[in-house]
Design a protein around this motif. Structure first.
Motif, PDB file in Angstrom:
ATOM      1  N   GLU A   1      26.830  -7.173   7.318  1.00  0.00           N
ATOM      2  CA  GLU A   1      26.404  -7.853   8.533  1.00  0.00           C
ATOM      3  C   GLU A   1      27.194  -7.219   9.676  1.00  0.00           C
ATOM      4  N   PRO A   2      26.675  -6.115  10.238  1.00  0.00           N
ATOM      5  CA  PRO A   2      27.459  -5.355  11.211  1.00  0.00           C
ATOM      6  C   PRO A   2      27.644  -6.033  12.562  1.00  0.00           C
ATOM      7  N   PHE A   3      26.823  -7.046  12.871  1.00  0.00           N
ATOM      8  CA  PHE A   3      26.969  -7.753  14.138  1.00  0.00           C
ATOM      9  C   PHE A   3      26.636  -9.219  13.939  1.00  0.00           C
ATOM     10  N   GLY A   4      27.168 -10.053  14.821  1.00  0.00           N
ATOM     11  CA  GLY A   4      26.904 -11.486  14.748  1.00  0.00           C
ATOM     12  C   GLY A   4      25.519 -11.806  15.285  1.00  0.00           C
ATOM     13  N   LEU A   5      24.776 -12.615  14.571  1.00  0.00           N
ATOM     14  CA  LEU A   5      23.436 -12.984  15.021  1.00  0.00           C
ATOM     15  C   LEU A   5      23.480 -13.869  16.261  1.00  0.00           C
ATOM     16  N   SER A   6      24.543 -14.654  16.408  1.00  0.00           N
ATOM     17  CA  SER A   6      24.617 -15.577  17.544  1.00  0.00           C
ATOM     18  C   SER A   6      25.020 -14.883  18.842  1.00  0.00           C
ATOM     19  N   ASP A   7      25.915 -13.887  18.774  1.00  0.00           N
ATOM     20  CA  ASP A   7      26.378 -13.239  20.005  1.00  0.00           C
ATOM     21  C   ASP A   7      25.926 -11.789  20.134  1.00  0.00           C
ATOM     22  N   GLY A   8      25.464 -11.161  19.056  1.00  0.00           N
ATOM     23  CA  GLY A   8      24.960  -9.790  19.119  1.00  0.00           C
ATOM     24  C   GLY A   8      26.026  -8.734  19.297  1.00  0.00           C
TER      25      GLY A   8
END
Length: 82
Positions: free
Chosen positions: A28-35
């Motif tokens: 999961e290379p980036f957070g879905l909530s903050d991008g």
């Protein structure tokens, strides 16, 4: 290949490397909530601000969750995230 204690310790204590482990979590290379990216050269940068070459490298290199892969492929097509 001979196996010793140091090898077992450095290879998940079972002698299996991460890329051979069928139970390994997908990245999961980036957070879905903050991008924002969680690692590398662009750590804490929003994925809209990352170069397309880097996004392509992430897609080609990491084993991604289907959601993350879909979002990154859309970024390559020119769409924006969030």
């Amino acid at each position: 290949m001979t196996t010793n204690k140091r090898t077992l310790r450095s290879e998940n204590r079972r002698g299996i490397q991460n890329h051979e482990n069928p139970n390994a979590r997908k990245s999961e290379p980036f957070g879905l909530s903050d991008g924002k990216l969680k690692f590398g050269k662009y750590k804490r940068k929003h994925i809209n601000d990352v170069s397309k070459d880097y996004i392509k490298w992430i897609i080609d290199t990491l084993e991604l969750t289907p959601t993350h892969k879909y979002i990154l492929q859309d970024l390559l097509k020119g769409k924006k995230y969030i």
